[in-house]
Scaffold this motif. Sequence first.
Motif, PDB file in Angstrom:
ATOM      1  N   SER A  34      44.983  32.078  22.988  1.00 29.14           N
ATOM      2  CA  SER A  34      43.859  31.321  23.561  1.00 29.14           C
ATOM      3  C   SER A  34      43.976  29.819  23.376  1.00 29.14           C
ATOM      4  N   ARG A 212      39.228  30.642  23.934  1.00 32.37           N
ATOM      5  CA  ARG A 212      39.783  29.893  25.059  1.00 32.37           C
ATOM      6  C   ARG A 212      38.814  28.804  25.512  1.00 32.37           C
ATOM      7  N   GLU A 213      37.531  29.143  25.518  1.00 35.53           N
ATOM      8  CA  GLU A 213      36.523  28.191  25.970  1.00 35.53           C
ATOM      9  C   GLU A 213      36.389  27.016  25.003  1.00 35.53           C
TER      10      GLU A 213
END
Length: 292
Positions: A34, A212-213
């Motif tokens: 990620s 990931r965000e």
Amino acid sequence: MFTGSIVALITPMDDKGNVCRASLKKLIDYHVASGTSAMVSVGTTGESATLSHDEHGDVVMMTLELADGRIPVIAGTGANATAEAISLTRRFENSGIVGCLTVTPYYNRPTQEGLFQHFSAIANSTDLPQMLYNVPSRTGCDMLPDTVGRLAKIKNIIGIKEATGNLSRVSQIQERVHDDFIIVSGDDASALDLMQLGGHGVISVTANVAAREMAALCTLARQGNFAEARRLNQRLMPLHHQLFVEPNPIPVKWAAKQLELIATDTLRLPMTPITDDARPVVRQALQHAGLL
């Protein structure tokens, strides 16, 4: 390695409360894939308070083994006794960790001079880079900017995780430290604001389930694209808040289980499972973030 999205990694456990190696590997693989910048192993989110001294060290070493050089590992080494913090720190010398995150002594409520001497003694006992950690809501102890400024003069004290949520602290610390001193947020909800003021990233609870965000958020902030970063942050904002609807790490462990990142959301007493009232609140935040 001390900037960007650094996850305050949960410590997964099996149904009997033993550390779950398989889930820990799954978590680490998830963060590598990620784009997480680094991991803090056995910080407060990693339940350092309910692991024994030996377990604490064993989990950090297992995390290092499973990371296998793919992502930097920072060890949580805080304690409310200076001698214990030094002992933990020395255990990780030449281990492969990139540095230590050391929380202010909890419960003792030392003076500012006591804090200075505590962190000075730890730093002087090792060559490992030291990152200070100030979270008065959990420790009952607030390390003030003047003390941070004094400690920043020690060569291997390289930064601070500032988790008061008080954004005025950023400029107050910046005025007292050298330009290379790293300031990261320990409060997901205000992390973007801190980065906009010149902070370097976040040690994040949210990143446990939105890795990931959070990595993208920090990248956008580093690029100066705060308009896009703010749009992403608004999607994550309910999660930033609701992962603390009950004491951390109760909600984030439950959320990680819902996303099948860990096998169980087991905690050790006195931490208890998430309540029926809190589950739908956290689920809704996960949905708002686009994770469910």
